[in-house]
Every structure is written in C-alpha cells, then in structure tokens.
Design an enzyme around this catalytic site. Structure first.
Site, PDB file in Angstrom:
ATOM      1  CG  HIS A 226      -2.548   2.614  -5.424  1.00  0.00           C
ATOM      2  ND1 HIS A 226      -3.741   2.021  -5.448  1.00  0.00           N
ATOM      3  CD2 HIS A 226      -2.846   3.926  -5.845  1.00  0.00           C
ATOM      4  CE1 HIS A 226      -4.694   2.998  -5.648  1.00  0.00           C
ATOM      5  NE2 HIS A 226      -3.962   4.105  -6.100  1.00  0.00           N
TER       6      HIS A 226
ATOM      7  N   PRO B 191      -8.406  -5.470  -2.842  1.00  0.00           N
ATOM      8  CG  PRO B 191      -7.978  -4.648  -0.815  1.00  0.00           C
ATOM      9  CD  PRO B 191      -8.682  -5.584  -1.636  1.00  0.00           C
TER      10      PRO B 191
ATOM     11  CG  HIS C 268      -4.242   9.603   0.232  1.00  0.00           C
ATOM     12  ND1 HIS C 268      -4.532  10.744  -0.704  1.00  0.00           N
ATOM     13  CD2 HIS C 268      -5.011   8.536  -0.275  1.00  0.00           C
ATOM     14  CE1 HIS C 268      -5.494  10.338  -1.535  1.00  0.00           C
ATOM     15  NE2 HIS C 268      -6.082   9.271  -1.157  1.00  0.00           N
ATOM     16  CG  LEU C 269      -0.942   4.186   0.951  1.00  0.00           C
ATOM     17  CD1 LEU C 269      -0.050   4.858   1.800  1.00  0.00           C
ATOM     18  CD2 LEU C 269      -0.218   2.716   0.491  1.00  0.00           C
TER      19      LEU C 269
END
Length: 271
Positions: free
Chosen positions: A214, A211, A126-127
């Site tokens: 990633h 941020p 996930h991101l």
C-alpha cells in the site's frame, strides 16, 4: 473493512550517523591532549593553562548516549534503541505522484481529519518491500550490492492502488490511512521474495507472511482505528471511486527499487 498491520514501517525515525564525526572528535581530543604547545616546551602539570570553556564544550555529548526526544519527530516512538554505528534501513518502491493524485489527496485528507483532526499528510510516498531493520555501517555497501544483484533481472511493471485501508504499525503507536494495491500484487511478491533472500544472507528480519502492499497517505500518533474505520472509511472510498479518472490517476509505473540506510539513498532501476 478490517484494519491490517502496517507493512514495512517502523515507528522510529532514520538514524543520521556520520563516520567523519568520530574522526573529528578523535582529532580534537588529540589536540586538546597536546595542550596546544610543542612537546619540548610543555609546562609542568601544575603550570598548564586552563582550556577555554568554548573548547571544552565544543564536542560536548558526542560520546554520550543518544537522547530520543519524540517531540522532535511528531511524537513518534523509536522501535529499536539508537546505537552508534547502527543504521536504520528500509527497502521500498517509490510512488511517483502526479498533480491529479495530489488533488485527490487534498480531497481525502480533510474528510479523514473531520474524524481524526491530528492526521498529518505524508511528506513522501512509497510501497514497502521490507521492514525497518538495523545495519552496521560496514555492511551497508555489501547489503546494497546484494540487492542490486537480485533486482538486476526484474522488469518494470504497472500497478494500481485504489482501495482505502487503515493500518497501524506493529506497536500500534502510529496509525496510517493508505491505498492498498489491487493490481500488481504478484510482482510485488516477487520483489519481496528477492529482498527476503538478501535479508536472510545478513541475518535480518524478513517481510510479513501475507503483506498488504500500500501507499500511506497520512498518519497520526496512537491507534486511531476506531475513529477511522466504519463510516469514515466508507466516505474515503467513495471519494476515490468517484474521483474523475481515478483508475488512470492511481495506475503507476514501478521503475525502480530504493534502499534508505540512515541518511543515504541507493537506487536500483528495474529493466
């Protein structure tokens, strides 16, 4: 390439609270207090029969403090203390994998493990759009509804994550190998802006100022940056760059935002 603080990860596991547990416990205590006999026929205190050990130990520990055993979750250390009624909560965009992506990961991980053998593959991808925060149980549904209202107008979008980068959590108790977003960054910033508004409404911590969005691929306990940066990082990036059709393999369609609170999941589809 320099390392970056981990975006949106806590070093703790999720809290698995259940309101039914407290109700069951209260009911059991009420039954025990009645002694199992009708009120009119209750024996005198000196005549009461002993309660079987199996009953006495049925709810042992339900009122005691939660024991945080890091050995049960890979050595991870809890960021904030467990407290009954508090639910660890996290907002993110799920990363839907393909067979080709998993093939790439099967090539990357063994290479990284030659430098840090204790690296473990992530179970899901996930991101993050938020840090891990704590919600009281009665605020979960209002919080999720506020998120849904904010996400209602967002369009789906494509993004690419193909730059290998090493991350740590804020406490530097865990290290991650990740793929940083190189296109779609602006859309993620817009999503975070709306998530932050909800966080502020509930007096919760907002996201990081700059941020690095990633997808984490693997993790290990401790600060392993010295072993993973430099030569290892260059080797991993070369694998990504030379992987067949990597540009298409690592191009993903963001279709929804999810919120995980304790063991509950909530989905907010994008338009």
């Amino acid at each position: 390439m320099s390392s970056a603080p981990l975006v949106g990860y806590s070093s703790s596991g999720s809290e698995d609270e259940d309101e039914a547990e407290a109700e069951a416990e209260a009911a059991a205590q009420a039954r025990l207090g009645a002694g199992g006999c009708p009120r009119a026929q209750s024996p005198l205190p000196s005549q009461r029969l002993p309660v079987p050990d199996s009953v006495l130990h049925m709810f042992l520990g339900t009122e005691e403090g939660h024991e945080d055993d890091s050995a049960k979750h890979g050595g991870r250390v809890r960021t904030f203390p467990h407290e009954r009624g508090n639910w660890a909560t996290h907002v993110y965009v799920p990363y839907e994998t393909t067979e080709e992506f998993l093939d790439l990961l099967d090539t990357l991980l063994p290479c990284a493990q030659t430098h840090v053998p204790r690296l473990v593959r992530m179970e899901a991808f996930h991101l993050s759009l938020s840090q891990s925060v704590v919600l009281r149980h009665h605020w979960i549904l209002p919080f999720v509804q506020a998120l849904k209202d904010r996400m209602a107008s967002f369009q789906r979008f494509f993004f690419t994550a193909n730059r290998v980068k090493i991350y740590t959590n804020q406490e530097k108790t865990r290290t991650f190998v990740g793929l940083e977003v190189t296109s779609g960054h602006a859309q993620f910033l817009d999503l975070v802006s709306e998530v932050d508004r909800v966080m502020e409404e509930f007096d919760l911590t907002t996201f990081y100022q700059e941020p690095s969005f990633h997808v984490s691929l693997a993790w290990c306990v401790g600060d392993a940056r010295p072993q993973l940066e430099g030569q290892c990082l260059r080797e991993l990036q070369k694998i990504v760059d030379e992987f067949e059709d990597s540009e298409m393999v690592l191009r993903v369609h963001a279709e929804q935002v999810r919120c995980k609170s304790g063991h509950k999941f909530f989905s907010m589809p994008l338009k």
